[in-house]
Design an enzyme around this catalytic site. Structure first.
Site, PDB file in Angstrom:
ATOM      1  N   ARG A  35       0.822  -1.213   0.000  1.00  0.00           N
ATOM      2  CA  ARG A  35       0.000   0.000   0.000  1.00  0.00           C
ATOM      3  C   ARG A  35       0.856   1.263   0.000  1.00  0.00           C
ATOM      4  O   ARG A  35       0.545   2.232  -0.690  1.00  0.00           O
ATOM      5  CB  ARG A  35      -0.950  -0.038   1.204  1.00  0.00           C
ATOM      6  CG  ARG A  35      -2.048  -1.090   1.045  1.00  0.00           C
ATOM      7  CD  ARG A  35      -2.675  -1.482   2.381  1.00  0.00           C
ATOM      8  NE  ARG A  35      -3.831  -2.357   2.213  1.00  0.00           N
ATOM      9  CZ  ARG A  35      -3.767  -3.675   1.986  1.00  0.00           C
ATOM     10  NH1 ARG A  35      -2.575  -4.268   1.890  1.00  0.00           N
ATOM     11  NH2 ARG A  35      -4.865  -4.391   1.847  1.00  0.00           N
ATOM     12  N   ARG A 136      -7.499 -17.467 -10.215  1.00  0.00           N
ATOM     13  CA  ARG A 136      -8.196 -16.930  -9.034  1.00  0.00           C
ATOM     14  C   ARG A 136      -9.191 -15.863  -9.477  1.00  0.00           C
ATOM     15  O   ARG A 136      -8.964 -15.143 -10.439  1.00  0.00           O
ATOM     16  CB  ARG A 136      -7.185 -16.371  -8.021  1.00  0.00           C
ATOM     17  CG  ARG A 136      -6.382 -17.456  -7.327  1.00  0.00           C
ATOM     18  CD  ARG A 136      -5.284 -16.894  -6.454  1.00  0.00           C
ATOM     19  NE  ARG A 136      -5.804 -16.170  -5.294  1.00  0.00           N
ATOM     20  CZ  ARG A 136      -5.026 -15.564  -4.400  1.00  0.00           C
ATOM     21  NH1 ARG A 136      -3.710 -15.565  -4.553  1.00  0.00           N
ATOM     22  NH2 ARG A 136      -5.553 -14.949  -3.367  1.00  0.00           N
ATOM     23  N   SER A 179     -11.413  -8.473   0.101  1.00  0.00           N
ATOM     24  CA  SER A 179     -11.221  -7.072   0.484  1.00  0.00           C
ATOM     25  C   SER A 179     -10.276  -6.369  -0.479  1.00  0.00           C
ATOM     26  O   SER A 179     -10.268  -5.132  -0.558  1.00  0.00           O
ATOM     27  CB  SER A 179     -10.671  -6.980   1.913  1.00  0.00           C
ATOM     28  OG  SER A 179      -9.360  -7.541   1.985  1.00  0.00           O
ATOM     29  N   GLN A 180      -9.479  -7.138  -1.241  1.00  0.00           N
ATOM     30  CA  GLN A 180      -8.523  -6.539  -2.177  1.00  0.00           C
ATOM     31  C   GLN A 180      -9.227  -5.766  -3.292  1.00  0.00           C
ATOM     32  O   GLN A 180      -8.691  -4.790  -3.808  1.00  0.00           O
ATOM     33  CB  GLN A 180      -7.611  -7.622  -2.760  1.00  0.00           C
ATOM     34  CG  GLN A 180      -6.689  -8.243  -1.731  1.00  0.00           C
ATOM     35  CD  GLN A 180      -5.956  -9.468  -2.247  1.00  0.00           C
ATOM     36  OE1 GLN A 180      -6.267  -9.992  -3.324  1.00  0.00           O
ATOM     37  NE2 GLN A 180      -5.002  -9.947  -1.476  1.00  0.00           N
ATOM     38  N   ASP A 328      -5.682 -15.557   6.842  1.00  0.00           N
ATOM     39  CA  ASP A 328      -4.278 -15.932   6.670  1.00  0.00           C
ATOM     40  C   ASP A 328      -3.680 -16.590   7.907  1.00  0.00           C
ATOM     41  O   ASP A 328      -2.618 -17.210   7.824  1.00  0.00           O
ATOM     42  CB  ASP A 328      -3.446 -14.705   6.285  1.00  0.00           C
ATOM     43  CG  ASP A 328      -3.713 -14.250   4.863  1.00  0.00           C
ATOM     44  OD1 ASP A 328      -4.235 -15.058   4.070  1.00  0.00           O
ATOM     45  OD2 ASP A 328      -3.419 -13.089   4.535  1.00  0.00           O
ATOM     46  N   LYS A 355      -7.282 -19.153  -2.101  1.00  0.00           N
ATOM     47  CA  LYS A 355      -5.981 -18.539  -1.848  1.00  0.00           C
ATOM     48  C   LYS A 355      -4.935 -19.165  -2.782  1.00  0.00           C
ATOM     49  O   LYS A 355      -5.272 -19.719  -3.813  1.00  0.00           O
ATOM     50  CB  LYS A 355      -5.607 -18.722  -0.373  1.00  0.00           C
ATOM     51  CG  LYS A 355      -6.552 -18.018   0.601  1.00  0.00           C
ATOM     52  CD  LYS A 355      -6.390 -16.515   0.553  1.00  0.00           C
ATOM     53  CE  LYS A 355      -7.192 -15.822   1.645  1.00  0.00           C
ATOM     54  NZ  LYS A 355      -6.969 -14.361   1.644  1.00  0.00           N
ATOM     55  N   ARG A 359      -6.669 -23.873   0.653  1.00  0.00           N
ATOM     56  CA  ARG A 359      -6.056 -24.068   1.969  1.00  0.00           C
ATOM     57  C   ARG A 359      -6.879 -24.959   2.891  1.00  0.00           C
ATOM     58  O   ARG A 359      -6.318 -25.533   3.837  1.00  0.00           O
ATOM     59  CB  ARG A 359      -5.790 -22.705   2.635  1.00  0.00           C
ATOM     60  CG  ARG A 359      -4.597 -21.993   2.027  1.00  0.00           C
ATOM     61  CD  ARG A 359      -4.257 -20.710   2.728  1.00  0.00           C
ATOM     62  NE  ARG A 359      -3.110 -20.071   2.077  1.00  0.00           N
ATOM     63  CZ  ARG A 359      -2.826 -18.789   2.153  1.00  0.00           C
ATOM     64  NH1 ARG A 359      -3.594 -17.976   2.860  1.00  0.00           N
ATOM     65  NH2 ARG A 359      -1.771 -18.297   1.528  1.00  0.00           N
TER      66      ARG A 359
END
Length: 441
Positions: A35, A136, A179-180, A328, A355, A359
Site C-alpha cells: 500500500r 483466481r 477485500s482486495q 491468513d 488462496k 487451503r
C-alpha cells in the site's frame, strides 16, 4: 545431525533433535508495503520507505509500478520512490499512450490493486499472471470496471489485457469475496474527475485489510468518507501527497504469527520483536487466540517504541476460532489446534479455498500426514489435538503459508519433517528457513 537438509525440490527439518526457542525480529509487513509503495508512486512528490526485507510479492508490485513510470530504487534498507510522472497534468489520452506490460507474478494483492489503478490512469496494459493466480477470481471487480468504461480481456487467461479509462460513479462490490477489490478501488477512484462511491453489499470479510488501506490513504492526504458502514464516498480530483518524506514499513503480524505460534507449541519461550500493537493489521489477533489456547503472553515495550511479544508454552486446550477477519492465520492456528487437548472448532473459513492453494484441503492433508484427526461438517472444521505429531512428508501446494505451517509443526514431530515444493516461502518470507533454524539449538 544437520538441522536442515535442502535440495532443489525439498527441505527436511530435523527439529525433533533440537530445542527450539529464542528471539527474532519481525520482518516488514507485506500488506503495509504494498500500500505504501502504491501511494508513494501515485504521489505528487518523491518519498522514501524504510523497508528492510522484500519478497516476491513486494517485488511484483515494485516491478509493476516501475513499468507504469515510477522509479523505485533500493539503497540499503531504503527504497527511494520517484512517482509516476505527469499523473496530475496530462490528459487521459496522453497517459494511455504510455502502454505498459506488467507482471503481477503470483501476487493477488498486486493484480487486484493494479487493475483499477491502471484503468483510472487510462493506461493500456498487459498484466501477466502466473500459476494459480491466473485462475483466481476477479469477479465482480472485473464486471464493475467494464461497466464503468474499461475494456478487459477474458478472465482466466494470461496476460490480462486492459484498455480504456474508467469513469467516476457508484461501484457495487460484495463484501464476502475479497477485500482486495475494495482496496484497489479506494486507491484508484480519488484520481478520477468526478466523485465516486463504493457500496459494499453484505458484511466485509477481512475488514482489517481495508483499515490498513484507509490509514495509508489518510497519511497521503487522500480523503475517504465512510458514510455508513461499508459505504465509502470518494471525492474526485485528489492529489496524493505524503505526510512525511520518510515512512517505515510496519512489522508483519501475519508472518510473525508463525513464530508466535511456535512459542506456544515448543518447550521454550519465543519472542518476536518490533511489532506494533496499534497497527491496523488484523492478524495481531493471534495474541488473543493464543491466550484462548492457554499460552502465556508477555508484552514489553522496547527502546524504539515498538513491542516485543513473548509466547510462553503451557498446556494448550482446544478453542473456537472465527476465520472471518483472519483467513491468513488459519493454516498456522490449525497447527496450534492439532497440538491442543480437545477439539478446536473453526468457522467462516470458505475463502481459504481461493488462496494460493485450496487451503482447506491443504490443511486437512497436512494434519492427516501428521496423524491428526480433521473433520469438516456443517461448515465447521473440527481439529482434535494429539500430544505429538508423526514424522511426515508434506507438499506445500506452492503455498507459502502451508510451507511455513509445516515447518512450525515439525517442532512437535517425533522425527524428521520433509517439505516438498518448499521455496513457496519466497512469496512472502524468503529468509524463513534461515530464521527458523536460528532458533534451533
Amino acid at each position: 545431525m544437520e538441522k536442515i537438509i535442502k535440495t532443489e525440490t525439498s527441505v527436511t527439518l530435523n527439529t525433533f533433535a533440537y530445542s527450539f526457542g529464542g528471539r527474532i525480529k519481525a520482518i516488514a509487513s507485506k500488506s503495509h508495503a504494498h500500500r505504501l509503495l502504491i501511494a508513494s508512486s501515485l504521489s505528487s512528490s518523491p518519498s522514501r520507505l524504510i523497508l528492510e526485507e522484500t519478497s516476491k510479492d513486494i517485488e511484483a508490485t515494485i516491478s509493476c509500478l516501475n513499468n507504469l513510470g515510477a522509479t523505485i530504487t533500493k539503497d540499503g534498507d531504503h527504497l527511494d520512490i520517484k512517482p509516476i510522472p505527469d499523473i496530475y497534468s496530462k490528459s487521459a489520452e496522453d497517459v494511455s499512450a504510455l502502454i505498459s506490460k506488467l507482471d503481477a507474478g503470483e501476487s493477488g494483492s498486486t493484480l487486484r490493486f493494479m487493475l483499477p489503478i491502471v484503468a483510472a490512469l487510462g493506461k493500456d496494459c498487459e498484466i501477466t499472471t502466473h500459476n494459480r493466480l491466473t485462475s483466481r477470481p476477479l469477479s465482480p471487480l472485473y464486471e464493475e470496471l467494464i461497466s464503468h468504461g474499461a475494456t478487459l480481456s477474458k478472465q482466466g487467461i494470461s496476460p490480462l489485457i486492459t484498455k480504456g479509462h474508467i469513469s467516476s460513479g457508484t461501484y457495487t462490490i460484495p463484501g464476502n469475496i475479497s477485500s482486495q477489490y475494495i482496496t484497489g478501488l479506494l486507491f484508484a477512484l480519488p484520481l478520477l474527475d468526478g466523485d465516486s462511491r463504493i457500496k459494499v453489499t453484505g458484511e466485509i470479510s477481512s475488514r482489517p485489510y481495508i483499515n490498513i488501506t484507509l490509514s495509508v490513504l489518510a497519511s497521503y492526504n487522500i480523503k475517504i468518507i465512510e458514510d455508513t458502514p461499508g459505504e465509502f464516498i470518494i471525492p474526485g480530483n485528489q492529489i496524493y501527497t505524503p505526510s512525511s518524506p520518510v515512512t517505515k514499513v510496519e512489522g508483519d503480524w501475519s508472518n510473525a504469527a508463525f513464530f508466535l505460534c511456535a512459542g506456544a507449541i515448543s518447550k521454550e519461550n519465543v519472542t518476536v520483536t518490533d511489532l506494533s500493537l496499534s497497527s491496523d493489521q488484523g492478524d495481531k489477533k493471534v495474541i488473543d487466540i493464543l491466550r484462548d489456547f492457554g499460552a502465556g503472553i508477555e508484552i514489553n515495550e522496547n527502546s524504539n517504541g515498538l513491542c516485543d511479544i513473548t509466547v510462553i508454552p503451557k498446556e494448550l486446550k482446544a478453542t473456537f476460532i472465527d476465520a472471518h477477519d483472519i483467513p491468513d492465520l488459519i493454516p498456522i492456528l490449525s497447527v496450534c489446534a492439532a497440538a491442543s487437548k480437545g477439539t478446536t472448532k473453526i468457522i467462516n473459513y470458505e475463502r481459504l479455498r481461493i488462496k494460493e492453494s485450496d487451503r482447506v484441503e491443504a490443511i486437512k492433508t497436512m494434519l492427516a500426514n501428521f496423524n491428526v484427526s480433521v473433520e469438516e461438517k456443517d461448515n465447521t472444521l473440527y481439529i482434535t489435538g494429539v500430544p505429538y505429531f508423526n514424522e511426515a512428508t508434506n507438499d506445500s501446494s506452492n503455498d507459502h503459508r502451508m510451507a511455513m505451517s509445516t515447518a512450525i509443526a515439525s517442532i512437535r514431530a517425533k522425527g524428521p519433517v520433509t517439505i516438498t515444493d518448499p521455496y513457496a516461502i519466497t512469496k512472502s518470507y524468503p529468509d524463513f528457513y534461515l530464521h527458523f533454524t536460528d532458533l534451533m539449538h
